[in-house]
Design a protein around this motif. Structure first.
Motif, PDB file in Angstrom:
ATOM      1  N   TRP A 149      57.787  10.387  57.423  1.00 21.20           N
ATOM      2  CA  TRP A 149      58.604  11.358  56.695  1.00 21.20           C
ATOM      3  C   TRP A 149      57.833  12.644  56.428  1.00 21.20           C
ATOM      4  CZ3 TRP A 149      63.602  11.234  55.871  1.00 21.20           C
ATOM      5  CH2 TRP A 149      64.167  12.120  54.957  1.00 21.20           C
ATOM      6  N   PRO A 150      58.501  13.840  56.503  1.00 21.38           N
ATOM      7  CA  PRO A 150      59.943  14.002  56.740  1.00 21.38           C
ATOM      8  C   PRO A 150      60.335  13.957  58.223  1.00 21.38           C
ATOM      9  CG  PRO A 150      58.952  16.100  56.156  1.00 21.38           C
ATOM     10  CD  PRO A 150      57.854  15.082  56.041  1.00 21.38           C
ATOM     11  N   GLY A 151      59.699  14.770  59.080  1.00 21.47           N
ATOM     12  CA  GLY A 151      59.991  14.717  60.506  1.00 21.47           C
ATOM     13  C   GLY A 151      61.469  14.835  60.826  1.00 21.47           C
ATOM     14  N   TRP A 152      61.827  14.309  61.992  1.00 21.35           N
ATOM     15  CA  TRP A 152      63.220  14.428  62.423  1.00 21.35           C
ATOM     16  C   TRP A 152      64.150  13.564  61.578  1.00 21.35           C
ATOM     17  CZ3 TRP A 152      66.104  10.285  64.012  1.00 21.35           C
ATOM     18  CH2 TRP A 152      65.396   9.125  64.332  1.00 21.35           C
ATOM     19  N   LEU A 153      63.595  12.541  60.904  1.00 16.89           N
ATOM     20  CA  LEU A 153      64.425  11.680  60.067  1.00 16.89           C
ATOM     21  C   LEU A 153      65.090  12.455  58.929  1.00 16.89           C
ATOM     22  CD1 LEU A 153      62.194   8.480  59.774  1.00 16.89           C
ATOM     23  CD2 LEU A 153      64.347   8.708  61.034  1.00 16.89           C
ATOM     24  N   ALA A 154      64.469  13.556  58.512  1.00 12.85           N
ATOM     25  CA  ALA A 154      65.051  14.362  57.431  1.00 12.85           C
ATOM     26  C   ALA A 154      66.373  15.001  57.847  1.00 12.85           C
ATOM     27  CB  ALA A 154      64.058  15.437  56.991  1.00 12.85           C
ATOM     28  N   LEU A 155      66.671  14.971  59.139  1.00 17.49           N
ATOM     29  CA  LEU A 155      67.978  15.471  59.579  1.00 17.49           C
ATOM     30  C   LEU A 155      69.119  14.654  58.986  1.00 17.49           C
ATOM     31  CD1 LEU A 155      67.257  16.189  63.360  1.00 17.49           C
ATOM     32  CD2 LEU A 155      67.791  17.891  61.598  1.00 17.49           C
ATOM     33  N   LEU A 156      68.865  13.373  58.707  1.00 12.52           N
ATOM     34  CA  LEU A 156      69.928  12.525  58.162  1.00 12.52           C
ATOM     35  C   LEU A 156      70.458  13.058  56.830  1.00 12.52           C
ATOM     36  CD1 LEU A 156      68.733   8.871  58.924  1.00 12.52           C
ATOM     37  CD2 LEU A 156      70.824   9.957  59.730  1.00 12.52           C
ATOM     38  N   PRO A 157      69.634  13.134  55.780  1.00 12.86           N
ATOM     39  CA  PRO A 157      70.177  13.628  54.509  1.00 12.86           C
ATOM     40  C   PRO A 157      70.556  15.100  54.553  1.00 12.86           C
ATOM     41  CG  PRO A 157      67.793  13.392  54.360  1.00 12.86           C
ATOM     42  CD  PRO A 157      68.212  12.756  55.654  1.00 12.86           C
ATOM     43  N   CYS A 158      69.822  15.904  55.313  1.00 10.67           N
ATOM     44  CA  CYS A 158      70.141  17.332  55.377  1.00 10.67           C
ATOM     45  C   CYS A 158      71.483  17.567  56.065  1.00 10.67           C
ATOM     46  CB  CYS A 158      69.029  18.094  56.092  1.00 10.67           C
ATOM     47  SG  CYS A 158      67.484  18.164  55.157  1.00 10.67           S
ATOM     48  N   LEU A 210      66.587   6.555  40.758  1.00 11.12           N
ATOM     49  CA  LEU A 210      66.601   5.117  41.001  1.00 11.12           C
ATOM     50  C   LEU A 210      65.490   4.700  41.963  1.00 11.12           C
ATOM     51  CD1 LEU A 210      70.429   4.316  41.152  1.00 11.12           C
ATOM     52  CD2 LEU A 210      68.846   4.183  39.223  1.00 11.12           C
ATOM     53  N   TYR A 211      65.174   5.556  42.906  1.00 11.15           N
ATOM     54  CA  TYR A 211      64.034   5.275  43.794  1.00 11.15           C
ATOM     55  C   TYR A 211      62.737   5.197  43.005  1.00 11.15           C
ATOM     56  CZ  TYR A 211      60.128   6.299  46.892  1.00 11.15           C
ATOM     57  OH  TYR A 211      58.914   6.277  47.513  1.00 11.15           O
ATOM     58  N   PHE A 232      67.427   1.343  46.909  1.00 10.51           N
ATOM     59  CA  PHE A 232      67.219   2.792  46.938  1.00 10.51           C
ATOM     60  C   PHE A 232      65.822   3.121  47.478  1.00 10.51           C
ATOM     61  CE2 PHE A 232      70.740   2.326  44.117  1.00 10.51           C
ATOM     62  CZ  PHE A 232      71.498   3.469  44.282  1.00 10.51           C
ATOM     63  N   GLY A 233      65.396   2.364  48.486  1.00 11.77           N
ATOM     64  CA  GLY A 233      64.073   2.579  49.070  1.00 11.77           C
ATOM     65  C   GLY A 233      63.884   3.948  49.680  1.00 11.77           C
ATOM     66  N   GLY A 234      64.984   4.595  50.077  1.00 10.12           N
ATOM     67  CA  GLY A 234      64.902   5.943  50.641  1.00 10.12           C
ATOM     68  C   GLY A 234      65.455   6.998  49.706  1.00 10.12           C
ATOM     69  N   GLY A 235      65.488   6.689  48.410  1.00 13.44           N
ATOM     70  CA  GLY A 235      66.065   7.628  47.450  1.00 13.44           C
ATOM     71  C   GLY A 235      65.358   8.955  47.362  1.00 13.44           C
ATOM     72  N   PHE A 236      64.128   9.019  47.887  1.00 13.70           N
ATOM     73  CA  PHE A 236      63.397  10.290  47.888  1.00 13.70           C
ATOM     74  C   PHE A 236      64.101  11.365  48.699  1.00 13.70           C
ATOM     75  CE2 PHE A 236      61.571   7.325  50.994  1.00 13.70           C
ATOM     76  CZ  PHE A 236      61.732   8.017  52.182  1.00 13.70           C
ATOM     77  N   VAL A 237      65.071  10.979  49.540  1.00 17.81           N
ATOM     78  CA  VAL A 237      65.797  11.972  50.338  1.00 17.81           C
ATOM     79  C   VAL A 237      66.673  12.861  49.466  1.00 17.81           C
ATOM     80  CG1 VAL A 237      65.816  10.382  52.299  1.00 17.81           C
ATOM     81  CG2 VAL A 237      67.829  10.534  50.821  1.00 17.81           C
ATOM     82  N   GLY A 238      66.871  12.470  48.207  1.00 17.28           N
ATOM     83  CA  GLY A 238      67.622  13.329  47.307  1.00 17.28           C
ATOM     84  C   GLY A 238      67.000  14.704  47.173  1.00 17.28           C
ATOM     85  N   VAL A 239      65.669  14.774  47.275  1.00 14.15           N
ATOM     86  CA  VAL A 239      64.983  16.067  47.217  1.00 14.15           C
ATOM     87  C   VAL A 239      65.417  16.947  48.385  1.00 14.15           C
ATOM     88  CG1 VAL A 239      62.734  17.201  47.336  1.00 14.15           C
ATOM     89  CG2 VAL A 239      63.022  15.130  45.965  1.00 14.15           C
ATOM     90  N   ALA A 276      70.436   7.114  54.893  1.00 14.43           N
ATOM     91  CA  ALA A 276      69.040   7.490  54.681  1.00 14.43           C
ATOM     92  C   ALA A 276      68.477   6.790  53.448  1.00 14.43           C
ATOM     93  CB  ALA A 276      68.910   9.003  54.535  1.00 14.43           C
ATOM     94  N   ILE A 277      69.257   6.727  52.382  1.00 14.28           N
ATOM     95  CA  ILE A 277      68.800   6.083  51.149  1.00 14.28           C
ATOM     96  C   ILE A 277      68.545   4.592  51.367  1.00 14.28           C
ATOM     97  CG2 ILE A 277      69.521   5.424  48.814  1.00 14.28           C
ATOM     98  CD1 ILE A 277      71.026   8.104  48.671  1.00 14.28           C
ATOM     99  N   VAL A 278      69.418   3.956  52.113  1.00 15.63           N
ATOM    100  CA  VAL A 278      69.340   2.500  52.288  1.00 15.63           C
ATOM    101  C   VAL A 278      68.347   2.099  53.374  1.00 15.63           C
ATOM    102  CG1 VAL A 278      70.646   0.450  52.962  1.00 15.63           C
ATOM    103  CG2 VAL A 278      71.680   2.138  51.443  1.00 15.63           C
ATOM    104  N   LEU A 279      68.293   2.840  54.466  1.00 13.25           N
ATOM    105  CA  LEU A 279      67.512   2.418  55.622  1.00 13.25           C
ATOM    106  C   LEU A 279      66.061   2.888  55.594  1.00 13.25           C
ATOM    107  CD1 LEU A 279      70.161   3.006  58.441  1.00 13.25           C
ATOM    108  CD2 LEU A 279      69.593   0.866  57.266  1.00 13.25           C
ATOM    109  N   LEU A 280      65.785   3.991  54.904  1.00 10.16           N
ATOM    110  CA  LEU A 280      64.419   4.506  54.878  1.00 10.16           C
ATOM    111  C   LEU A 280      63.656   3.928  53.689  1.00 10.16           C
ATOM    112  CD1 LEU A 280      65.147   8.283  55.657  1.00 10.16           C
ATOM    113  CD2 LEU A 280      64.442   6.495  57.258  1.00 10.16           C
TER     114      LEU A 280
END
Length: 678
Positions: A257-266, A32-33, A40-47, A247-251
């Motif tokens: 990215w990725p940095g510390w923000l990747a802690l959210l989806p992980c 969807l991203y 789904f602006g942050g849908g790339f976090v699915g990876v 993460a999907i909605v706010l990013l």
């Protein structure tokens, strides 16, 4: 991502519905991203969720095999290849087949290179050397999504070797946990550091992504015998999905990215896996299970469909977008049913050497074709002659472009007796040969000085860099010093050619990492929009610069070149390959609306201090439209830079300018040219 691997309650043998359902949420977010669905602006976090899942499963398989004494590196690699390669090889073959009919030779050659790197699981390194994942030209790369497969496979290659080697000398579960923990911390540190300094490397390289896999692996090692109450597990699941959803909605693509923000989806993925809620309504439903089982094939096929819609300029059309989503599910199901399942079952009991031979037999023909596409420059002979002629204009740039842009001493075009100094940005280098062709005598020449993306206005600063880049700063400051010192060569006329509207108003086309309508420069304070106050400040500096120059020497300001908004040769060639014809143009009204501000400040410079105006419109436009082509040949190499074919239409304009120039500065100009030549 090879997320079609079975999981277990312990991570290695038995199917886990919750992990399969989590795959569904991850692939839906990514798809969807990429299709540009709102929300789904942050849908790339699915990876990143997939990476955690893969780490959990792989560590489970490896550690159990080591503990039981039956782990085989070759069997491990063969199992991964058996699951990953067949659907991927089919996709690559289909793209090469389709590309034969719809891609120009350079595009097809690039696709061949991408296929080759993808099947060698090194495409992430290729894309690192190209533009970024979030750039607009990402939609020209049919296999861009394979970067994650490459990172994952590289992890698969290295982790089992490392754990197997360590186990031979230190056969302890505690040692395996320690290795995971240390490598996780190192990788996370690299990730955060590179995200701040070199974001593309942080995004594409294994060393900055490994911590996500290792987090999943560490989860397996620490939680295998962990007992949690139902209440705690429910809480973990809710919190995990909340983190992934936030993460999907706010990013979005602008997030660091990725940095510390990747802690959210992980962290979210870790909590959902840790909850191990088999009967969850979030992951256990039939839809989630269907999507999860087919997530790998869905992931493989969705991106080429996105690129295909972008190629046909239909990606913003809701009906086509919906059709693309339906096609994604359909192709995912076909790939799953006809490729994934048969190859998985068919090779299950086959001896390793024969299974390896089967995999190689599937890969080699596609690799060979990809190599031939690269070797023979995309097979241009397959294309209609009209497309070959159009494509030739893409490279029909000033042959001295690379030599002369950003060269501090400048370049001389023509003879040594200088008639004028032409100064500006990439638009200037695109027309300087037309000015040379307009010179009255062959012994006369034009001195060129230019830097790509450089506005010739004193005091302008790049809005992102806060200061002009060194080459641009040297060019503008050198000109300003010459004006202030009333240099002896003040009789040599100056022609300024800039894409001025872009600097003041931002881009009006889709461009890499540039927001439409956002100015490129500022003077006292950065502005995110071309507000009236900002434009007034821009006007003052522009007119002041023009008048400062005009007081010392004849000054010619060229009106903006019409911007076609879309890539002219690509649009024309694609139309022909799709069985149609296309003339690219903009209306005169569109031109006036875009460039009214620049025309007004150029007129003010003309009225206040006698700057002369060069107007390209009579040569590039008729009464109603400005043309992107003439007699079926593009006038542009892209959307706004004239080709060497197109700039010849401006020779009469420059000839009129030279006819009005004084000849008094030519002896001095001859001396300057000699100095430049040295």
């Amino acid at each position: 991502m090879s997320h079609s691997i079975s999981a277990s309650a312990a991570g290695a043998n038995e199917f886990r519905r919750d992990i399969n359902g989590l795959r569904a949420w991850a692939v839906v977010a990514v798809v969807l991203y990429h299709f540009g669905i709102a929300g789904f602006g942050g849908g790339f976090v699915g990876v990143d969720v997939f990476f955690v899942i893969s780490g959990f499963l792989m560590t489970g398989i490896i550690s159990k095999g080591l503990q039981q004494g039956d782990f085989s590196l070759w069997s491990f690699y063969l199992a991964r290849a058996r699951r990953i390669l067949p659907p991927l090889v089919l996709l690559a073959a289909v793209l090469l087949l389709v590309g034969w009919f719809i891609l120009m030779s350079k595009e097809y050659e690039v696709l061949g290179g991408h296929v080759r790197r993808t099947l060698f699981f090194a495409s992430n390194l290729r894309y690192l050397n190209e533009s970024g994942y979030f750039d607009l030209d990402a939609h020209e790369k049919w296999l861009l999504h394979s970067w994650s497969l490459s990172v994952e496979w590289q992890f698969y290659l290295l982790l089992p070797v490392l754990l197997w080697a360590v186990w031979r000398f230190f056969p302890s579960r505690r040692t395996i946990i320690g290795i995971h923990a240390v490598l996780l911390l190192v990788s996370f540190g690299i990730c955060v550091t590179l995200t701040l300094s070199q974001p593309p490397k942080a995004f594409y390289l294994l060393q900055s992504r490994a911590w996500e896999f290792l987090a999943g692996g560490l989860l397996f090692l620490l939680s295998e015998n962990l007992k949690l109450s139902r209440r705690i597990r429910n809480g973990f699941e809710w919190l995990g999905f909340a983190l992934i959803a936030s993460a999907i909605v706010l990013l979005d693509a602008s997030s660091l990215w990725p940095g510390w923000l990747a802690l959210l989806p992980c962290s979210g993925a870790i909590l959902v896996i840790l909850a191990q809620h088999e009967g969850s309504p979030w992951t256990g439903g039939s839809v989630a299970q269907w999507l999860g089982s087919r997530s790998y094939s869905i992931y493989l096929w969705h991106w080429p469909l996105v690129v295909g819609l972008a190629y046909c300029e239909k990606l913003d059309d809701p009906i086509w977008m919906f059709s693309g989503l339906v096609a994604t599910l359909l192709l995912g199901q076909l790939s799953y049913a006809l490729i994934e399942i048969p190859t998985r079952r068919g090779l299950q009991g086959v001896a390793p050497r024969w299974a390896t031979a089967c995999v190689l037999l599937a890969v080699l023909p596609v690799l060979t074709m990809a190599h031939l596409v690269r070797l023979y420059d995309g097979f241009p002979e397959r294309l209609p002659a009209t497309v070959i002629d159009i494509e030739a204009q893409i490279d029909n740039r000033n042959p001295r472009r690379s030599e002369c842009l950003a060269k501090e001493s400048g370049c001389v075009f023509g003879g040594e007796s200088l008639k004028a100094l032409l100064i500006g940005d990439s638009h200037a280098i695109s027309v300087v040969t037309a000015a040379q062709a307009a010179l009255p005598d062959s012994h006369q020449g034009i001195q060129f000085k230019g830097v790509s993306g450089c506005l010739i206005v004193f005091g302008a600063k790049d809005i992102d860099e806060k200061e002009p880049g060194p080459p641009c700063a040297h060019l503008v400051e050198g000109l300003e010093r010459g004006v202030q010192a009333q240099a002896a060569d003040s009789v040599l006329p100056i022609i300024i050619v800039n894409r001025t509207s872009m600097y003041a108003l931002g881009v009006n086309e889709k461009i890499q990492e540039r927001q439409q309508g956002r100015p490129f420069v500022f003077f006292s304070a950065p502005s995110e929009t071309a507000s009236p106050a900002y434009l007034e400040e821009f006007r003052r500096h522009y007119v002041a610069t023009a008048c400062a120059i005009a007081r010392q020497r004849p000054l010619f300001l060229m009106r903006p070149i019409p911007e076609m908004i879309i890539d002219v040769p690509h649009a024309m060639a694609k139309a022909i390959l799709m069985g149609d014809r296309r003339e690219v143009f903009i209306t005169k009204e569109e031109y006036r609306k875009r460039h009214a501000f620049v025309w007004s400040i150029q007129n003010e410079a003309q009225e206040q201090c006698g700057a002369q105006i060069l107007d390209p419109l009579p040569y590039l436009c008729d009464d109603e439209v400005c043309h992107g082509s003439k007699n079926g040949i593009p006038l542009y190499v892209d959307d706004d830079h004239l080709s060497e074919f197109g700039n010849r239409l401006l020779v009469p304009m420059f000839a009129k300018a030279f006819a009005s120039m004084r000849d008094a500065g030519e002896p001095l100009a001859h001396r300057q040219a000699t100095e430049v030549a040295r």
